[in-house]
Design a protein around this motif. Structure first.
Motif, PDB file in Angstrom:
ATOM      1  N   TYR A   1     -31.249  12.694  -8.987  1.00 29.15           N
ATOM      2  CA  TYR A   1     -30.670  13.060  -7.695  1.00 29.15           C
ATOM      3  C   TYR A   1     -29.831  11.939  -7.088  1.00 29.15           C
ATOM      4  N   ALA A   2     -29.576  10.879  -7.860  1.00 32.94           N
ATOM      5  CA  ALA A   2     -28.869   9.719  -7.305  1.00 32.94           C
ATOM      6  C   ALA A   2     -27.483  10.092  -6.788  1.00 32.94           C
ATOM      7  N   LEU A   3     -26.722  10.867  -7.572  1.00 31.04           N
ATOM      8  CA  LEU A   3     -25.364  11.231  -7.149  1.00 31.04           C
ATOM      9  C   LEU A   3     -25.400  12.028  -5.850  1.00 31.04           C
ATOM     10  N   ARG A   4     -26.308  13.000  -5.773  1.00 26.18           N
ATOM     11  CA  ARG A   4     -26.392  13.804  -4.550  1.00 26.18           C
ATOM     12  C   ARG A   4     -26.797  12.941  -3.364  1.00 26.18           C
ATOM     13  N   ALA A   5     -27.647  11.944  -3.603  1.00 23.23           N
ATOM     14  CA  ALA A   5     -28.079  11.064  -2.511  1.00 23.23           C
ATOM     15  C   ALA A   5     -26.889  10.344  -1.899  1.00 23.23           C
ATOM     16  N   PHE A   6     -25.984   9.846  -2.729  1.00 23.29           N
ATOM     17  CA  PHE A   6     -24.839   9.111  -2.186  1.00 23.29           C
ATOM     18  C   PHE A   6     -23.796  10.056  -1.603  1.00 23.29           C
ATOM     19  N   GLU A   7     -23.823  11.328  -2.024  1.00 21.65           N
ATOM     20  CA  GLU A   7     -22.930  12.311  -1.405  1.00 21.65           C
ATOM     21  C   GLU A   7     -23.311  12.578   0.048  1.00 21.65           C
ATOM     22  N   VAL A   8     -24.579  12.365   0.395  1.00 25.03           N
ATOM     23  CA  VAL A   8     -25.010  12.528   1.789  1.00 25.03           C
ATOM     24  C   VAL A   8     -25.076  11.176   2.501  1.00 25.03           C
ATOM     25  N   ASN A   9     -24.346  10.200   1.938  1.00 23.47           N
ATOM     26  CA  ASN A   9     -24.158   8.889   2.573  1.00 23.47           C
ATOM     27  C   ASN A   9     -25.445   8.076   2.676  1.00 23.47           C
ATOM     28  N   ALA A  10     -26.331   8.210   1.688  1.00 26.00           N
ATOM     29  CA  ALA A  10     -27.524   7.366   1.669  1.00 26.00           C
ATOM     30  C   ALA A  10     -27.125   5.911   1.421  1.00 26.00           C
ATOM     31  N   LEU A  11     -27.865   4.982   2.028  1.00 23.91           N
ATOM     32  CA  LEU A  11     -27.598   3.561   1.804  1.00 23.91           C
ATOM     33  C   LEU A  11     -27.993   3.136   0.405  1.00 23.91           C
ATOM     34  N   ASP A  12     -29.115   3.658  -0.077  1.00 23.68           N
ATOM     35  CA  ASP A  12     -29.604   3.246  -1.391  1.00 23.68           C
ATOM     36  C   ASP A  12     -30.564   4.295  -1.935  1.00 23.68           C
ATOM     37  N   TYR A  13     -30.917   4.129  -3.211  1.00 28.56           N
ATOM     38  CA  TYR A  13     -31.737   5.093  -3.945  1.00 28.56           C
ATOM     39  C   TYR A  13     -32.705   4.270  -4.776  1.00 28.56           C
ATOM     40  N   LEU A  14     -33.961   4.209  -4.346  1.00 24.68           N
ATOM     41  CA  LEU A  14     -34.957   3.362  -5.002  1.00 24.68           C
ATOM     42  C   LEU A  14     -35.898   4.207  -5.851  1.00 24.68           C
ATOM     43  N   LEU A  15     -36.020   3.836  -7.110  1.00 21.76           N
ATOM     44  CA  LEU A  15     -36.928   4.543  -8.020  1.00 21.76           C
ATOM     45  C   LEU A  15     -38.328   3.931  -7.935  1.00 21.76           C
ATOM     46  N   LYS A  16     -39.324   4.809  -7.893  1.00 19.69           N
ATOM     47  CA  LYS A  16     -40.714   4.351  -7.906  1.00 19.69           C
ATOM     48  C   LYS A  16     -41.132   4.001  -9.340  1.00 19.69           C
TER      49      LYS A  16
END
Length: 248
Positions: free
Chosen positions: A83-98
């Motif tokens: 879901y990383a690409l979609r996260a940045f499409e909604v202007n997320a600052l970052d995407y951290l994997l657990k």
């Protein structure tokens, strides 16, 4: 910098809270297990930063964001990388994997601090700057100049069916064209006729005269299909306003 943690896993929230102890500039103002709790806490605490899981019971993290009229800076925390690409499409600052690594968390917090500091500086500048005269509102019969790269158009507002955020630009939908313009939705909303153009959610403004059909959607929201596409999901709050505005 105030932060809200949203994750259905108590263990994940505990681990993130433990990691954040290494960053004294971050104050945790609350924890939520699902979107409903998060929505209430967002109104109550007004955090600067939202650590948001994607897969939760009920609404997903993306659905929560779509329902908000105003959202803090968002860092997604998830065990899934698709879901990383979609996260940045909604202007997320970052995407951290657990499991979250401390160096990745530090990088995300640095981005958040820069954004918060920039917003504070802009607010101080706006408070001290002299007010500029407001631009006159536009009617649907007005024509506007649109330029994207080497291409230019002179288009009637009545022919534009959708304005949509695309990164730091706004995409304009008319005919088969999709040019990008350096304007925010907030700026456009102030200039457009509210009887014709409706703010469906944080990312889209629709032309009501291009609505083809409406269907009920999740959590008492609406989905609006425009002639020529696309379909637009209306946030829960704006769905209430839409019904009130257009009901007899």
């Amino acid at each position: 910098m105030n932060a809200l943690l949203v994750d259905d896993s108590r263990l994940a929230r505990t681990e993130l809270r433990h990691l954040l102890r290494a960053f004294p500039e971050v104050q945790i103002v609350g924890e939520a297990r699902h979107a409903g709790e998060a929505r209430a806490l967002l109104l109550q605490t007004q955090p600067d930063l939202l650590f948001l899981d994607i897969h939760m019971p009920g609404e997903t993290g993306f659905e929560l964001l779509a329902s908000l009229e105003k959202a803090p800076h968002v860092v997604f925390t998830t065990a899934y990388d698709e879901y990383a690409l979609r996260a940045f499409e909604v202007n997320a600052l970052d995407y951290l994997l657990k499991p979250i690594q401390e160096n990745r968390l530090a990088a995300a917090l640095a981005k958040a601090q820069a954004k918060v500091a920039g917003a504070a500086t802009a607010a101080r500048g706006a408070a001290s700057a002299p007010e500029e005269p407001a631009l006159p509102p536009l009617t649907e019969q007005d024509q506007v100049f649109v330029k994207d790269g080497e291409q230019c158009w002179f288009v009637r507002l009545a022919d534009i069916r959708l304005f949509e955020i695309n990164g730091s630009y706004t995409q304009v939908y008319f005919d088969q064209h999709r040019p990008l313009i350096p304007r925010t939705l907030q700026h456009l909303e102030q200039r457009l006729d509210p009887r014709v153009f409706f703010r469906a959610n944080r990312q889209q403004i629709i032309n009501l005269k291009w609505v083809e059909r409406i269907e009920p959607w999740f959590s008492n929201s609406l989905k609006i299909h425009l002639r020529g596409g696309p379909a637009v999901e209306v946030s829960r709050q704006q769905s209430v306003r839409f019904r009130e505005m257009l009901s007899l």
